[in-house]
Design a protein around this motif. Structure first.
Motif, PDB file in Angstrom:
ATOM      1  N   GLU A 135      33.488  50.462  34.523  1.00  0.00           N
ATOM      2  CA  GLU A 135      34.799  50.421  33.886  1.00  0.00           C
ATOM      3  C   GLU A 135      35.485  49.124  34.318  1.00  0.00           C
ATOM      4  O   GLU A 135      35.719  48.902  35.504  1.00  0.00           O
ATOM      5  CB  GLU A 135      35.640  51.629  34.312  1.00  0.00           C
ATOM      6  CG  GLU A 135      37.055  51.626  33.793  1.00  0.00           C
ATOM      7  CD  GLU A 135      37.126  51.563  32.278  1.00  0.00           C
ATOM      8  OE1 GLU A 135      37.766  50.632  31.769  1.00  0.00           O
ATOM      9  OE2 GLU A 135      36.537  52.431  31.612  1.00  0.00           O
ATOM     10  N   THR A 136      35.792  48.265  33.351  1.00  0.00           N
ATOM     11  CA  THR A 136      36.371  46.959  33.676  1.00  0.00           C
ATOM     12  C   THR A 136      37.828  46.813  33.231  1.00  0.00           C
ATOM     13  O   THR A 136      38.388  45.722  33.321  1.00  0.00           O
ATOM     14  CB  THR A 136      35.529  45.840  33.035  1.00  0.00           C
ATOM     15  OG1 THR A 136      35.490  46.048  31.622  1.00  0.00           O
ATOM     16  CG2 THR A 136      34.122  45.808  33.604  1.00  0.00           C
ATOM     17  N   GLU A 137      38.429  47.905  32.795  1.00  0.00           N
ATOM     18  CA  GLU A 137      39.812  47.834  32.313  1.00  0.00           C
ATOM     19  C   GLU A 137      40.759  47.292  33.386  1.00  0.00           C
ATOM     20  O   GLU A 137      41.590  46.425  33.108  1.00  0.00           O
ATOM     21  CB  GLU A 137      40.270  49.218  31.847  1.00  0.00           C
ATOM     22  CG  GLU A 137      41.660  49.217  31.246  1.00  0.00           C
ATOM     23  CD  GLU A 137      42.057  50.598  30.735  1.00  0.00           C
ATOM     24  OE1 GLU A 137      43.231  50.952  30.920  1.00  0.00           O
ATOM     25  OE2 GLU A 137      41.206  51.301  30.166  1.00  0.00           O
ATOM     26  N   ASP A 138      40.638  47.808  34.618  1.00  0.00           N
ATOM     27  CA  ASP A 138      41.513  47.334  35.696  1.00  0.00           C
ATOM     28  C   ASP A 138      41.275  45.856  35.991  1.00  0.00           C
ATOM     29  O   ASP A 138      42.222  45.105  36.247  1.00  0.00           O
ATOM     30  CB  ASP A 138      41.295  48.153  36.967  1.00  0.00           C
ATOM     31  CG  ASP A 138      41.850  49.563  36.862  1.00  0.00           C
ATOM     32  OD1 ASP A 138      42.677  49.817  35.965  1.00  0.00           O
ATOM     33  OD2 ASP A 138      41.453  50.410  37.683  1.00  0.00           O
ATOM     34  N   MET A 155      51.837  33.699  36.530  1.00  0.00           N
ATOM     35  CA  MET A 155      51.688  32.259  36.733  1.00  0.00           C
ATOM     36  C   MET A 155      52.383  31.491  35.620  1.00  0.00           C
ATOM     37  O   MET A 155      53.046  30.474  35.884  1.00  0.00           O
ATOM     38  CB  MET A 155      50.206  31.882  36.804  1.00  0.00           C
ATOM     39  CG  MET A 155      49.994  30.439  37.136  1.00  0.00           C
ATOM     40  SD  MET A 155      50.746  30.014  38.729  1.00  0.00           S
ATOM     41  CE  MET A 155      49.645  28.761  39.277  1.00  0.00           C
ATOM     42  N   VAL A 156      52.259  31.950  34.389  1.00  0.00           N
ATOM     43  CA  VAL A 156      52.949  31.300  33.268  1.00  0.00           C
ATOM     44  C   VAL A 156      54.461  31.349  33.501  1.00  0.00           C
ATOM     45  O   VAL A 156      55.157  30.333  33.328  1.00  0.00           O
ATOM     46  CB  VAL A 156      52.558  31.957  31.924  1.00  0.00           C
ATOM     47  CG1 VAL A 156      53.482  31.517  30.795  1.00  0.00           C
ATOM     48  CG2 VAL A 156      51.103  31.647  31.575  1.00  0.00           C
ATOM     49  N   ILE A 173      43.692  40.367  35.932  1.00  0.00           N
ATOM     50  CA  ILE A 173      43.610  38.982  35.458  1.00  0.00           C
ATOM     51  C   ILE A 173      44.811  38.666  34.568  1.00  0.00           C
ATOM     52  O   ILE A 173      45.479  37.639  34.730  1.00  0.00           O
ATOM     53  CB  ILE A 173      42.287  38.742  34.685  1.00  0.00           C
ATOM     54  CG1 ILE A 173      41.097  38.832  35.630  1.00  0.00           C
ATOM     55  CG2 ILE A 173      42.325  37.393  33.964  1.00  0.00           C
ATOM     56  CD1 ILE A 173      39.754  38.868  34.925  1.00  0.00           C
ATOM     57  N   SER A 174      45.096  39.552  33.630  1.00  0.00           N
ATOM     58  CA  SER A 174      46.198  39.346  32.693  1.00  0.00           C
ATOM     59  C   SER A 174      47.538  39.284  33.419  1.00  0.00           C
ATOM     60  O   SER A 174      48.364  38.403  33.156  1.00  0.00           O
ATOM     61  CB  SER A 174      46.205  40.469  31.649  1.00  0.00           C
ATOM     62  OG  SER A 174      47.313  40.338  30.806  1.00  0.00           O
TER      63      SER A 174
END
Length: 117
Positions: free
Chosen positions: A78-81, A93-94, A86-87
């Motif tokens: 599961e890569t949702e987290d 940072m933006v 990252i997001s």
């Protein structure tokens, strides 16, 4: 990150944020020593810096967990987290960079581009 990496991370951000909001260098240096009240922009910069650090740490932990799960034979990870951290780090940072005065940001981007070529 290890404690020493966290300190370097924070010092890197603080070296910029602590001084950009004061045109008087004596006042900026006084702030570094704890002798002046931070401006609103500095408080926001610190909050964003901490949010970036929190998400990078969570991302590192998630990567370590996924590697461990893969080594243990997991068929599905599961890569949702992973993508959430990252997001979130990117968004902070933006926002952090949006606090930078335009002339300073342009100079930084030019220096960064020059180093990459």
């Amino acid at each position: 990150p290890e404690l020493s990496q966290k300190i370097v991370f924070k010092k890197t951000f603080n070296a910029f944020a602590d001084n950009i909001y004061y045109s008087d260098p004596d006042r900026a240096n006084m702030y570094l020593g704890g002798g002046a009240t931070p401006r609103n922009e500095q408080s926001i910069a610190y909050l964003l810096r901490n949010d970036i650090l929190t998400n990078v740490e969570a991302l590192q932990a998630e990567i370590a967990y996924l590697i461990k799960e893969k080594k243990n034979g997991a068929d599905f990870l599961e890569t949702e987290d992973l993508f959430k951290y990252i997001s979130d780090a990117r968004q902070s940072m933006v926002k952090y960079l949006d606090l930078v005065p335009p002339s300073e940001r342009k100079l930084g981007e030019e220096l960064f581009s020059a180093q990459r070529t």
